[in-house]
Scaffold this active site. Structure first.
Site, mmCIF file in Angstrom:
data_model
loop_
_atom_site.group_PDB
_atom_site.id
_atom_site.type_symbol
_atom_site.label_atom_id
_atom_site.label_comp_id
_atom_site.label_asym_id
_atom_site.label_seq_id
_atom_site.Cartn_x
_atom_site.Cartn_y
_atom_site.Cartn_z
ATOM 1 N N ILE A 107 52.174 27.226 41.462
ATOM 2 C CA ILE A 107 53.498 27.520 40.925
ATOM 3 C C ILE A 107 54.187 28.638 41.701
ATOM 4 C CG2 ILE A 107 52.789 29.186 39.154
ATOM 5 C CD1 ILE A 107 54.759 27.702 37.231
ATOM 6 N N TYR B 48 48.371 21.484 39.099
ATOM 7 C CA TYR B 48 48.713 22.786 39.676
ATOM 8 C C TYR B 48 48.251 23.917 38.772
ATOM 9 C CZ TYR B 48 52.581 23.387 36.382
ATOM 10 O OH TYR B 48 53.332 23.539 35.243
ATOM 11 N N CYS B 49 48.202 25.109 39.374
ATOM 12 C CA CYS B 49 47.935 26.352 38.648
ATOM 13 C C CYS B 49 48.771 27.438 39.321
ATOM 14 C CB CYS B 49 46.431 26.667 38.631
ATOM 15 S SG CYS B 49 45.712 26.958 40.250
ATOM 16 N N THR B 50 48.266 28.643 39.383
ATOM 17 C CA THR B 50 49.031 29.731 39.985
ATOM 18 C C THR B 50 49.093 29.598 41.499
ATOM 19 O OG1 THR B 50 48.408 31.187 38.170
ATOM 20 C CG2 THR B 50 49.271 32.250 40.142
#
Length: 151
Positions: free
Chosen positions: A113, A84-86
């Protein structure tokens, strides 16, 4: 009207934004589809300063700009990986690198996130629950509805 919320609490505009980033061939998991986060090797592909604000429980930081295969040398290529990332764009890139290097089962966290937090799932900082979310920038921060924005 365009910014109205859909049935799952996510705006139509955010869904449209995400669909422009995602490769339809790369598997994604929505937060509600994850019954047991500990079943995954959780990989955070944001930058270190983002990770240090908050992250998913048990996440391994691997970075994006600084990503190297050495950053994942301790992960098991046979076990599922949730990256995951933003919002999911950087994590898809890292996920593709993992798959190209022998990881068998890799998933991108849908909405990153931001969506995780908006859906009310927990975030951690130094082992303790937090409401803080590094949203990458103020412009990306408009999508965070639940949590404290950090830039």
């Amino acid at each position: 009207m365009f910014l109205s919320l859909s049935a799952n609490g996510q705006s139509i505009a955010y869904k449209a934004l995400l669909s422009s980033f995602y490769d339809p061939e790369f598997p994604v998991l929505k937060p509600a589809e994850i019954k047991d986060l500990s079943a995954f090797q959780v990989v955070d592909s944001r930058e270190k300063e983002e990770f240090e604000v908050s992250h998913l429980k048990g996440a391994h930081w691997v970075g994006y700009d600084s990503f190297e295969l050495a950053n994942v040398k301790n992960l098991d290529k046979e076990k599922p990986v949730l990256v995951y990332c933003t919002v999911g764009a950087r994590s898809q890139d890292i996920g593709e690198k993992l798959k190209a290097n022998g990881f068998k089962e890799v998933y991108n966290l849908y909405g990153g996130i931001i969506h995780w937090s908006n859906e009310g799932f927990p975030l951690y900082h130094e082992g303790k629950a937090t409401q803080k979310v590094h949203t990458y920038s103020r412009s990306w921060g408009i999508w965070l509805n639940k949590g404290e924005k950090v830039y």
